[in-house]
Design a protein around this motif. Structure first.
Motif, PDB file in Angstrom:
ATOM      1  N   ILE A   1       0.839  -1.208   0.000  1.00  0.00           N
ATOM      2  CA  ILE A   1       0.000   0.000   0.000  1.00  0.00           C
ATOM      3  C   ILE A   1       0.872   1.254   0.000  1.00  0.00           C
ATOM      4  O   ILE A   1       0.633   2.205  -0.766  1.00  0.00           O
ATOM      5  CB  ILE A   1      -0.945  -0.018   1.211  1.00  0.00           C
ATOM      6  N   LEU A   2       1.896   1.267   0.845  1.00  0.00           N
ATOM      7  CA  LEU A   2       2.770   2.438   0.922  1.00  0.00           C
ATOM      8  C   LEU A   2       3.555   2.633  -0.376  1.00  0.00           C
ATOM      9  O   LEU A   2       3.760   3.770  -0.820  1.00  0.00           O
ATOM     10  CB  LEU A   2       3.725   2.296   2.106  1.00  0.00           C
ATOM     11  N   HIS A   3       4.001   1.538  -1.000  1.00  0.00           N
ATOM     12  CA  HIS A   3       4.722   1.659  -2.269  1.00  0.00           C
ATOM     13  C   HIS A   3       3.818   2.214  -3.370  1.00  0.00           C
ATOM     14  O   HIS A   3       4.253   3.056  -4.171  1.00  0.00           O
ATOM     15  CB  HIS A   3       5.284   0.297  -2.689  1.00  0.00           C
ATOM     16  N   GLU A   4       2.585   1.744  -3.410  1.00  0.00           N
ATOM     17  CA  GLU A   4       1.664   2.246  -4.434  1.00  0.00           C
ATOM     18  C   GLU A   4       1.349   3.719  -4.200  1.00  0.00           C
ATOM     19  O   GLU A   4       1.244   4.498  -5.160  1.00  0.00           O
ATOM     20  CB  GLU A   4       0.383   1.420  -4.422  1.00  0.00           C
ATOM     21  N   MET A   5       1.224   4.115  -2.946  1.00  0.00           N
ATOM     22  CA  MET A   5       1.000   5.529  -2.649  1.00  0.00           C
ATOM     23  C   MET A   5       2.212   6.365  -3.050  1.00  0.00           C
ATOM     24  O   MET A   5       2.066   7.464  -3.601  1.00  0.00           O
ATOM     25  CB  MET A   5       0.710   5.711  -1.157  1.00  0.00           C
ATOM     26  N   LEU A   6       3.400   5.849  -2.785  1.00  0.00           N
ATOM     27  CA  LEU A   6       4.617   6.605  -3.071  1.00  0.00           C
ATOM     28  C   LEU A   6       4.829   6.799  -4.570  1.00  0.00           C
ATOM     29  O   LEU A   6       5.381   7.815  -4.995  1.00  0.00           O
ATOM     30  CB  LEU A   6       5.823   5.884  -2.459  1.00  0.00           C
ATOM     31  N   VAL A   7       4.377   5.840  -5.377  1.00  0.00           N
ATOM     32  CA  VAL A   7       4.569   5.941  -6.824  1.00  0.00           C
ATOM     33  C   VAL A   7       3.305   6.445  -7.515  1.00  0.00           C
ATOM     34  O   VAL A   7       3.362   7.305  -8.399  1.00  0.00           O
ATOM     35  CB  VAL A   7       4.986   4.576  -7.411  1.00  0.00           C
ATOM     36  N   GLY A   8       2.157   5.927  -7.122  1.00  0.00           N
ATOM     37  CA  GLY A   8       0.921   6.249  -7.826  1.00  0.00           C
ATOM     38  C   GLY A   8       0.426   7.659  -7.594  1.00  0.00           C
ATOM     39  O   GLY A   8      -0.073   8.311  -8.522  1.00  0.00           O
ATOM     40  N   ILE A   9       0.560   8.172  -6.367  1.00  0.00           N
ATOM     41  CA  ILE A   9       0.042   9.517  -6.077  1.00  0.00           C
ATOM     42  C   ILE A   9       0.851  10.601  -6.782  1.00  0.00           C
ATOM     43  O   ILE A   9       0.271  11.474  -7.438  1.00  0.00           O
ATOM     44  CB  ILE A   9      -0.016   9.737  -4.554  1.00  0.00           C
ATOM     45  N   PRO A  10       2.185  10.615  -6.721  1.00  0.00           N
ATOM     46  CA  PRO A  10       2.925  11.665  -7.449  1.00  0.00           C
ATOM     47  C   PRO A  10       2.756  11.595  -8.964  1.00  0.00           C
ATOM     48  O   PRO A  10       2.801  12.632  -9.639  1.00  0.00           O
ATOM     49  CB  PRO A  10       4.384  11.416  -7.049  1.00  0.00           C
ATOM     50  N   THR A  11       2.564  10.387  -9.514  1.00  0.00           N
ATOM     51  CA  THR A  11       2.356  10.264 -10.960  1.00  0.00           C
ATOM     52  C   THR A  11       0.885  10.358 -11.342  1.00  0.00           C
ATOM     53  O   THR A  11       0.557  10.264 -12.532  1.00  0.00           O
ATOM     54  CB  THR A  11       2.916   8.924 -11.464  1.00  0.00           C
ATOM     55  N   HIS A  12       0.013  10.513 -10.347  1.00  0.00           N
ATOM     56  CA  HIS A  12      -1.429  10.665 -10.573  1.00  0.00           C
ATOM     57  C   HIS A  12      -2.010   9.457 -11.307  1.00  0.00           C
ATOM     58  O   HIS A  12      -2.927   9.594 -12.118  1.00  0.00           O
ATOM     59  CB  HIS A  12      -1.719  11.949 -11.366  1.00  0.00           C
ATOM     60  N   ASN A  13      -1.482   8.292 -10.999  1.00  0.00           N
ATOM     61  CA  ASN A  13      -1.951   7.067 -11.648  1.00  0.00           C
ATOM     62  C   ASN A  13      -1.885   5.905 -10.661  1.00  0.00           C
ATOM     63  O   ASN A  13      -0.787   5.457 -10.298  1.00  0.00           O
ATOM     64  CB  ASN A  13      -1.086   6.734 -12.873  1.00  0.00           C
ATOM     65  N   PHE A  14      -3.053   5.447 -10.240  1.00  0.00           N
ATOM     66  CA  PHE A  14      -3.116   4.245  -9.418  1.00  0.00           C
ATOM     67  C   PHE A  14      -3.361   3.056 -10.345  1.00  0.00           C
ATOM     68  O   PHE A  14      -4.504   2.672 -10.601  1.00  0.00           O
ATOM     69  CB  PHE A  14      -4.247   4.350  -8.385  1.00  0.00           C
ATOM     70  N   ILE A  15      -2.281   2.485 -10.862  1.00  0.00           N
ATOM     71  CA  ILE A  15      -2.428   1.351 -11.770  1.00  0.00           C
ATOM     72  C   ILE A  15      -2.096   0.031 -11.082  1.00  0.00           C
ATOM     73  O   ILE A  15      -2.222  -1.036 -11.692  1.00  0.00           O
ATOM     74  CB  ILE A  15      -1.542   1.529 -13.018  1.00  0.00           C
ATOM     75  N   GLY A  16      -1.652   0.081  -9.828  1.00  0.00           N
ATOM     76  CA  GLY A  16      -1.466  -1.128  -9.034  1.00  0.00           C
ATOM     77  C   GLY A  16      -0.208  -1.915  -9.312  1.00  0.00           C
ATOM     78  O   GLY A  16      -0.045  -3.013  -8.765  1.00  0.00           O
ATOM     79  N   VAL A  17       0.703  -1.394 -10.125  1.00  0.00           N
ATOM     80  CA  VAL A  17       1.913  -2.150 -10.454  1.00  0.00           C
ATOM     81  C   VAL A  17       2.810  -2.299  -9.227  1.00  0.00           C
ATOM     82  O   VAL A  17       3.311  -3.395  -8.930  1.00  0.00           O
ATOM     83  CB  VAL A  17       2.675  -1.467 -11.608  1.00  0.00           C
ATOM     84  N   ALA A  18       3.035  -1.207  -8.503  1.00  0.00           N
ATOM     85  CA  ALA A  18       3.866  -1.283  -7.297  1.00  0.00           C
ATOM     86  C   ALA A  18       3.206  -2.161  -6.238  1.00  0.00           C
ATOM     87  O   ALA A  18       3.888  -2.922  -5.534  1.00  0.00           O
ATOM     88  CB  ALA A  18       4.113   0.119  -6.746  1.00  0.00           C
ATOM     89  N   PHE A  19       1.889  -2.079  -6.127  1.00  0.00           N
ATOM     90  CA  PHE A  19       1.159  -2.889  -5.147  1.00  0.00           C
ATOM     91  C   PHE A  19       1.303  -4.378  -5.459  1.00  0.00           C
ATOM     92  O   PHE A  19       1.663  -5.183  -4.585  1.00  0.00           O
ATOM     93  CB  PHE A  19      -0.312  -2.476  -5.159  1.00  0.00           C
ATOM     94  N   VAL A  20       1.051  -4.742  -6.706  1.00  0.00           N
ATOM     95  CA  VAL A  20       1.154  -6.153  -7.096  1.00  0.00           C
ATOM     96  C   VAL A  20       2.600  -6.630  -7.017  1.00  0.00           C
ATOM     97  O   VAL A  20       2.878  -7.764  -6.615  1.00  0.00           O
ATOM     98  CB  VAL A  20       0.584  -6.349  -8.514  1.00  0.00           C
ATOM     99  N   GLY A  21       3.532  -5.750  -7.393  1.00  0.00           N
ATOM    100  CA  GLY A  21       4.939  -6.133  -7.333  1.00  0.00           C
ATOM    101  C   GLY A  21       5.389  -6.479  -5.929  1.00  0.00           C
ATOM    102  O   GLY A  21       6.158  -7.429  -5.727  1.00  0.00           O
ATOM    103  N   MET A  22       4.918  -5.721  -4.940  1.00  0.00           N
ATOM    104  CA  MET A  22       5.289  -6.024  -3.555  1.00  0.00           C
ATOM    105  C   MET A  22       4.633  -7.314  -3.076  1.00  0.00           C
ATOM    106  O   MET A  22       5.268  -8.135  -2.402  1.00  0.00           O
ATOM    107  CB  MET A  22       4.894  -4.864  -2.644  1.00  0.00           C
ATOM    108  N   LEU A  23       3.370  -7.515  -3.402  1.00  0.00           N
ATOM    109  CA  LEU A  23       2.707  -8.755  -2.982  1.00  0.00           C
ATOM    110  C   LEU A  23       3.307  -9.972  -3.679  1.00  0.00           C
ATOM    111  O   LEU A  23       3.311 -11.080  -3.123  1.00  0.00           O
ATOM    112  CB  LEU A  23       1.206  -8.672  -3.272  1.00  0.00           C
ATOM    113  N   PHE A  24       3.822  -9.774  -4.892  1.00  0.00           N
ATOM    114  CA  PHE A  24       4.432 -10.880  -5.621  1.00  0.00           C
ATOM    115  C   PHE A  24       5.734 -11.333  -4.974  1.00  0.00           C
ATOM    116  O   PHE A  24       6.248 -12.411  -5.295  1.00  0.00           O
ATOM    117  CB  PHE A  24       4.690 -10.456  -7.070  1.00  0.00           C
TER     118      PHE A  24
END
Length: 491
Positions: free
Chosen positions: A410-433
């Motif tokens: 969740i924190l990784h997706e916030m750190l990448v998705g919020i500044p780029t204005h795109n919640f595409i879930g790549v960082a989230f899935v990458g961490m869970l993977f």
């Protein structure tokens, strides 16, 4: 004749001595150093194959050869290949570095500066909450000895007070992260400025959580005195509630750690020459990262947009491989700039003694070893405030690890998705993977055969640096361009 005998007697004695030593060596079965080996007159019958020997690279070899030459060769090949890429990049694009060519908006700079300055206020709000709670705890402890019923009543009061305290801390920490994320997502366009603000908010959020949880346990130990309170000895020099001071909080705010303690190991003095060297390294590496990003990474990313738009898989894989070298160099430079240069400089200024910000993660034989070795401040926070409490409550280690990676995702997706204005879930899935990868590589870590550790280390490098990071960068860059750049204009 007598005089002649006297003159030659030393030579005669030396010859006699040599003969005596040779005879003694022969009688004991040893070869005298004074006796030259007898050479056969048959030169074509020398027994060169007189014993069983194995090839140097064979597993049956009696000794392991050094691979220093191969290492030097690989370094030279890498240098030559990257020089070719540099020349090719210069011939194709020219010089792309331009200091004045930026897209910073004045509003981004103003809002980013204000937001960056206001975020620490939430940490001082946590101090006010703890100060009020500590005052109530001191009143309770200062009362005369009580009966068991009165002690039970105090415990109920403590639990009730902790609920209010926990609610206030939760509200404060949530506002810290929510307000920052809202402003960055909707009002700060530049992803670099937004990333700095979001990263700062996440760091302060983690510090608030650690500050609240630690003082909660210290307060509970104060209200339940015993001969063995179970607190580490280092806390004895600053027991609760003496640690609830503005000086103590400011030190924790600036210290290079996410785990709160009332006392930290300290060095005796500040070496300002050491600080200057580390800051020079940080500045130089920051410029190096900017140059690589502008001159090499940006063209590769831009040239990948049309390939991703039409889902040209072969071209996408080629771009990922091409980007992997650049992203790996940038990532390694960023690691050294942050964990070795900046954090050590900050630790030296703060006289912070424990500077194990990382261990030898590059030798990781599994993904689990990597996450325990890389970014130790975050690892220690997760272990202390998430993993250990959950295991103490009866959770299995696997379930507790899953919760750790869920929070991290969740924190990784916030750190990448919020500044780029795109919640595409790549960082989230990458961490869970990472969880299945840890499960796959864990047996390799425990193998006695060194080959298992080598395979695990290769899986780590391939999955994380050669595929994961470049692919993630491509997808987020494409999402950014789809929303604001060339892809959006193609529609």
């Amino acid at each position: 004749m007598a005089s002649q005998a006297e003159e030659t007697s030393p030579a005669h004695e030396l010859e006699t001595s040599k003969s005596t030593k040779a005879n003694a060596a022969a009688s004991t079965g040893e070869t005298s150093v004074l006796t030259k080996p007898r050479r056969s007159k048959y030169r074509h019958v020398a027994a060169y194959h007189s014993q069983v020997r194995h090839s140097s690279l064979s597993r049956d070899a009696d000794w392991t050869p050094s691979f220093l030459g191969f290492r030097n060769l690989m370094v030279l090949v890498l240098v030559a290949m990257n020089l070719r890429l540099i020349i090719e990049n210069f011939m194709k694009y020219g010089v792309l570095i331009c200091i004045k060519c930026h897209d910073y908006r004045q509003r981004d700079i103003v809002l980013g500066s204000i937001l960056f300055a206001l975020v620490p206020c939430h940490l001082f709000t946590a101090y006010i909450i703890e100060l009020a709670t500590a005052g109530a705890a001191k009143k309770t402890v200062g009362q005369p000895k009580k009966t068991d019923e009165e002690k039970e009543h105090d415990q109920q009061v403590f639990r009730s007070t902790w609920r209010y305290t926990a609610f206030l801390h939760t509200l404060n920490a949530t506002l810290c992260l929510a307000v920052t994320s809202f402003v960055v997502y909707f009002y700060i366009h530049h992803p670099g400025i937004g990333t700095l603000c979001e990263l700062h908010a996440i760091i302060v959020w983690l510090k608030i959580c650690s500050y609240a949880f630690t003082n909660r346990d210290l307060r509970l130990a104060l209200l339940n005195p015993s001969s063995d309170p179970g607190l580490p000895e280092i806390y004895a020099s600053c027991p609760y509630p003496r640690n609830i001071t503005i000086e103590n909080l400011c030190y924790f705010w600036l210290a290079p750690t996410l785990v709160y303690q009332s006392v930290y190991p300290r060095t005796s003095s500040v070496r300002w020459s050491f600080v200057a060297k580390r800051l020079a390294e940080f500045g130089g590496l920051s410029v190096f990262i900017w140059l690589l990003s502008a001159q090499y990474a940006a063209p590769v990313l831009r040239n990948s947009i049309d390939k991703i738009a039409v889902m040209d898989i072969a071209s996408i894989l080629e771009r990922v491989m091409k980007l992997s070298t650049i992203s790996l160099v940038i990532w390694l430079a960023g690691f050294f700039a942050l964990f070795q240069a900046l954090l050590n400089a900050l630790a030296e200024v703060m006289r912070f003694g424990d500077r194990e910000f990382y261990t030898d993660w590059w030798n990781s034989s599994s993904l689990g070893v990597y996450w325990r070795s890389w970014n130790r401040p975050v690892y220690l926070f997760m272990k202390r405030h998430v993993y250990s409490p959950l295991v103490g409550r009866g959770w299995s280690p696997l379930a507790a690890s899953g919760m750790v990676f869920l929070l991290s995702a969740i924190l990784h997706e916030m750190l990448v998705g919020i500044p780029t204005h795109n919640f595409i879930g790549v960082a989230f899935v990458g961490m869970l993977f990472q969880l299945p990868l840890i499960a796959v590589t864990a047996p390799l870590e425990k193998m006695r055969d060194p080959l298992g550790k080598v395979i695990g280390n290769c899986i780590f490098w391939v999955s994380f640096c050669l595929v994961g990071q470049p692919l993630g960068a491509l997808l987020y860059f494409f999402a950014w361009q789809a929303k604001y750049g060339s892809v959006s204009r193609m529609r």
